[in-house]
Design a protein around this motif. Structure first.
Motif, mmCIF file in Angstrom:
data_model
loop_
_atom_site.group_PDB
_atom_site.id
_atom_site.type_symbol
_atom_site.label_atom_id
_atom_site.label_comp_id
_atom_site.label_asym_id
_atom_site.label_seq_id
_atom_site.Cartn_x
_atom_site.Cartn_y
_atom_site.Cartn_z
ATOM 1 N N VAL A 37 0.840 -1.206 0.000
ATOM 2 C CA VAL A 37 0.000 0.000 0.000
ATOM 3 C C VAL A 37 0.870 1.249 0.000
ATOM 4 C CG1 VAL A 37 -1.677 1.339 1.332
ATOM 5 C CG2 VAL A 37 -1.964 -1.131 1.095
ATOM 6 N N TYR A 38 1.891 1.268 0.844
ATOM 7 C CA TYR A 38 2.765 2.442 0.898
ATOM 8 C C TYR A 38 3.547 2.593 -0.405
ATOM 9 C CZ TYR A 38 5.987 5.953 2.623
ATOM 10 O OH TYR A 38 6.703 7.119 2.783
ATOM 11 N N GLY A 39 3.971 1.480 -0.991
ATOM 12 C CA GLY A 39 4.700 1.545 -2.253
ATOM 13 C C GLY A 39 3.871 2.140 -3.374
ATOM 14 N N VAL A 40 2.582 1.777 -3.425
ATOM 15 C CA VAL A 40 1.694 2.340 -4.438
ATOM 16 C C VAL A 40 1.534 3.842 -4.226
ATOM 17 C CG1 VAL A 40 -0.698 2.385 -5.240
ATOM 18 C CG2 VAL A 40 0.435 0.204 -4.867
ATOM 19 N N LEU A 96 2.916 6.599 -7.025
ATOM 20 C CA LEU A 96 1.982 7.488 -7.716
ATOM 21 C C LEU A 96 2.236 8.945 -7.351
ATOM 22 C CD1 LEU A 96 -1.359 5.473 -7.505
ATOM 23 C CD2 LEU A 96 0.142 5.764 -9.480
ATOM 24 N N ARG A 97 2.561 9.204 -6.091
ATOM 25 C CA ARG A 97 2.848 10.575 -5.681
ATOM 26 C C ARG A 97 4.077 11.124 -6.407
ATOM 27 N NH1 ARG A 97 5.033 12.320 0.181
ATOM 28 N NH2 ARG A 97 6.801 11.248 -0.740
ATOM 29 N N ASN A 98 5.127 10.329 -6.504
ATOM 30 C CA ASN A 98 6.334 10.769 -7.208
ATOM 31 C C ASN A 98 6.090 10.949 -8.698
ATOM 32 O OD1 ASN A 98 7.733 10.720 -4.808
ATOM 33 N ND2 ASN A 98 8.605 8.682 -5.150
ATOM 34 N N MET A 99 5.265 10.066 -9.280
ATOM 35 C CA MET A 99 4.969 10.170 -10.698
ATOM 36 C C MET A 99 4.203 11.451 -11.000
ATOM 37 S SD MET A 99 2.815 7.565 -13.137
ATOM 38 C CE MET A 99 1.266 8.040 -12.382
ATOM 39 N N ILE A 100 3.232 11.779 -10.139
ATOM 40 C CA ILE A 100 2.436 12.990 -10.356
ATOM 41 C C ILE A 100 3.301 14.234 -10.224
ATOM 42 C CG2 ILE A 100 0.589 14.391 -9.346
ATOM 43 C CD1 ILE A 100 -0.898 11.806 -8.762
ATOM 44 N N THR A 141 -17.169 5.679 -4.126
ATOM 45 C CA THR A 141 -17.200 6.675 -3.062
ATOM 46 C C THR A 141 -16.557 7.982 -3.519
ATOM 47 O OG1 THR A 141 -16.994 4.883 -1.451
ATOM 48 C CG2 THR A 141 -16.577 7.114 -0.665
ATOM 49 N N ASP A 142 -17.146 9.099 -3.116
ATOM 50 C CA ASP A 142 -16.532 10.395 -3.397
ATOM 51 C C ASP A 142 -15.248 10.544 -2.591
ATOM 52 O OD1 ASP A 142 -18.605 11.039 -5.111
ATOM 53 O OD2 ASP A 142 -19.793 12.004 -3.522
ATOM 54 N N SER A 143 -14.529 11.614 -2.837
ATOM 55 C CA SER A 143 -13.260 11.833 -2.147
ATOM 56 C C SER A 143 -13.458 11.863 -0.632
ATOM 57 C CB SER A 143 -12.631 13.142 -2.606
ATOM 58 O OG SER A 143 -11.449 13.404 -1.870
ATOM 59 N N LEU A 144 -12.615 11.123 0.083
ATOM 60 C CA LEU A 144 -12.666 11.073 1.544
ATOM 61 C C LEU A 144 -11.487 11.812 2.166
ATOM 62 C CD1 LEU A 144 -13.753 7.353 2.116
ATOM 63 C CD2 LEU A 144 -15.181 9.406 2.161
ATOM 64 N N ARG A 145 -10.888 12.684 1.410
ATOM 65 C CA ARG A 145 -9.756 13.456 1.928
ATOM 66 C C ARG A 145 -10.172 14.285 3.142
ATOM 67 N NH1 ARG A 145 -4.755 15.607 0.505
ATOM 68 N NH2 ARG A 145 -4.438 17.797 1.036
ATOM 69 N N PHE A 146 -11.388 14.817 3.129
ATOM 70 C CA PHE A 146 -11.867 15.620 4.258
ATOM 71 C C PHE A 146 -12.035 14.750 5.496
ATOM 72 C CE2 PHE A 146 -15.740 13.770 2.713
ATOM 73 C CZ PHE A 146 -16.578 13.679 3.806
ATOM 74 N N ASN A 148 -6.143 10.745 -4.544
ATOM 75 C CA ASN A 148 -6.840 9.465 -4.611
ATOM 76 C C ASN A 148 -6.667 8.833 -5.984
ATOM 77 O OD1 ASN A 148 -9.221 10.231 -6.425
ATOM 78 N ND2 ASN A 148 -9.533 11.664 -4.731
ATOM 79 N N TYR A 149 -6.931 7.558 -6.052
ATOM 80 C CA TYR A 149 -7.020 6.872 -7.348
ATOM 81 C C TYR A 149 -8.026 5.741 -7.207
ATOM 82 C CZ TYR A 149 -4.402 2.616 -6.137
ATOM 83 O OH TYR A 149 -4.009 1.428 -5.579
ATOM 84 N N ARG A 150 -8.561 5.285 -8.334
ATOM 85 C CA ARG A 150 -9.635 4.302 -8.292
ATOM 86 C C ARG A 150 -9.353 3.144 -9.229
ATOM 87 N NH1 ARG A 150 -15.392 6.674 -9.597
ATOM 88 N NH2 ARG A 150 -14.345 7.075 -11.573
ATOM 89 N N THR A 151 -9.714 1.938 -8.784
ATOM 90 C CA THR A 151 -9.687 0.748 -9.618
ATOM 91 C C THR A 151 -11.107 0.194 -9.674
ATOM 92 O OG1 THR A 151 -9.298 -0.872 -7.855
ATOM 93 C CG2 THR A 151 -7.358 0.272 -8.748
ATOM 94 N N SER A 152 -11.277 -0.946 -10.311
ATOM 95 C CA SER A 152 -12.606 -1.553 -10.384
ATOM 96 C C SER A 152 -13.027 -2.164 -9.052
ATOM 97 C CB SER A 152 -12.617 -2.649 -11.456
ATOM 98 O OG SER A 152 -11.660 -3.660 -11.144
ATOM 99 N N ALA A 153 -12.069 -2.380 -8.137
ATOM 100 C CA ALA A 153 -12.373 -3.041 -6.870
ATOM 101 C C ALA A 153 -12.386 -2.100 -5.677
ATOM 102 C CB ALA A 153 -11.372 -4.176 -6.618
ATOM 103 N N TYR A 154 -11.636 -1.003 -5.728
ATOM 104 C CA TYR A 154 -11.542 -0.120 -4.570
ATOM 105 C C TYR A 154 -11.087 1.264 -5.000
ATOM 106 C CZ TYR A 154 -6.477 -0.674 -4.884
ATOM 107 O OH TYR A 154 -5.184 -0.666 -5.328
ATOM 108 N N LYS A 155 -11.160 2.195 -4.052
ATOM 109 C CA LYS A 155 -10.641 3.539 -4.255
ATOM 110 C C LYS A 155 -9.730 3.886 -3.088
ATOM 111 C CE LYS A 155 -12.131 8.253 -5.469
ATOM 112 N NZ LYS A 155 -13.311 9.104 -5.755
ATOM 113 N N LEU A 156 -8.552 4.404 -3.369
ATOM 114 C CA LEU A 156 -7.580 4.765 -2.338
ATOM 115 C C LEU A 156 -7.561 6.278 -2.166
ATOM 116 C CD1 LEU A 156 -4.081 3.298 -1.733
ATOM 117 C CD2 LEU A 156 -4.319 5.782 -1.936
ATOM 118 N N HIS A 157 -7.626 6.722 -0.904
ATOM 119 C CA HIS A 157 -7.623 8.141 -0.574
ATOM 120 C C HIS A 157 -6.399 8.439 0.282
ATOM 121 C CE1 HIS A 157 -12.000 8.078 -1.622
ATOM 122 N NE2 HIS A 157 -11.892 6.858 -1.117
#
Length: 216
Positions: free
Chosen positions: A112-115, A119-123, A162-167, A135-144
């Motif tokens: 999880v931390y590696g992903v 992605l953070r470094n790529m962005i 699910t909408d963004s859960l950053r808040f 956040n990013y989304r796949t067909s199975a889950y969304k990571l915030h």
């Protein structure tokens, strides 16, 4: 829509807290030394089974007046069999038997931390330093993701719709985290020896998440 799990990482890339709600497949307990103590009893390494005399190893105290063949158990606390029901969490739903993912928790936490880090470094490289990975989304889950100025990373997995859960992650940071971790003199921040799990912190997060409209 559902909320599956929450991971908190310190600035040393170490998972210091874990909690889940709607996971149908929980990871296997971590291997010995794979995670810090006080991260989550649900995924802590199994402890050696105690003998009937209360001794974990072959050592017997000379003050022990009960022989091993007496058939009497004075006090046996099996932390692996079930998590203790604390007064603050007695209103939570009863535990449900979950199947295993086949992956130890320490390996899952690293993935999880590696992903997140990749992605953070790529962005940052593609879009510049002003862009943030949230956040990013796949067909199975969304990571915030919510990252604090001190380098702590709050990661939540939810239903892909699910909408963004950053808040929500920010609420956890400015609420329970500051109250029961940062301001708690008994919690060693950045100690590299212990996690940050405690009864009030876990219960406060549980109430906050279960009170959300997206929690079901």
């Amino acid at each position: 829509m559902t909320i599956n799990s929450l991971y908190i990482y310190d600035r040393h890339c170490t998972c210091v807290y874990y909690q889940d709600w709607h996971r149908t497949r929980r990871p296997k307990p971590a291997v010995e030394g794979g995670i810090l103590p006080a991260v989550s009893q649900a995924v802590s390494p199994p402890k050696p089974a105690a003998t009937t005399s209360g001794s974990i190893s072959g050592f017997t105290s000379p003050r022990d007046t009960l022989s091993s063949g007496s058939g009497i158990v004075v006090a046996l606390n099996d932390m692996v069999a079930q998590s203790p029901v604390t007064p603050l969490l007695q209103t939570a739903a009863p535990p449900v038997a979950l199947s295993s993912t086949g992956l130890a928790f320490d390996e899952e936490a690293k993935l999880v931390y590696g992903v997140v880090l990749s992605l953070r470094n790529m962005i940052k490289k593609l879009s510049g330093r002003d862009e943030q990975f949230v956040n990013y989304r796949t067909s199975a889950y969304k990571l915030h993701l919510y990252e604090t100025p001190s380098g702590y990373k709050f990661v939540m997995l939810s239903d892909p719709n699910t909408d963004s859960l950053r808040f929500v992650l920010r609420q956890i940071y400015i609420g329970p985290f500051l109250e029961y971790v940062v301001r708690n003199p008994l919690v060693s921040m950045d100690s590299r020896e212990h996690g940050i799990d405690n009864e009030y912190f876990r219960a406060s997060i549980d109430r906050l998440v279960r009170g959300l409209s997206v929690f079901s």
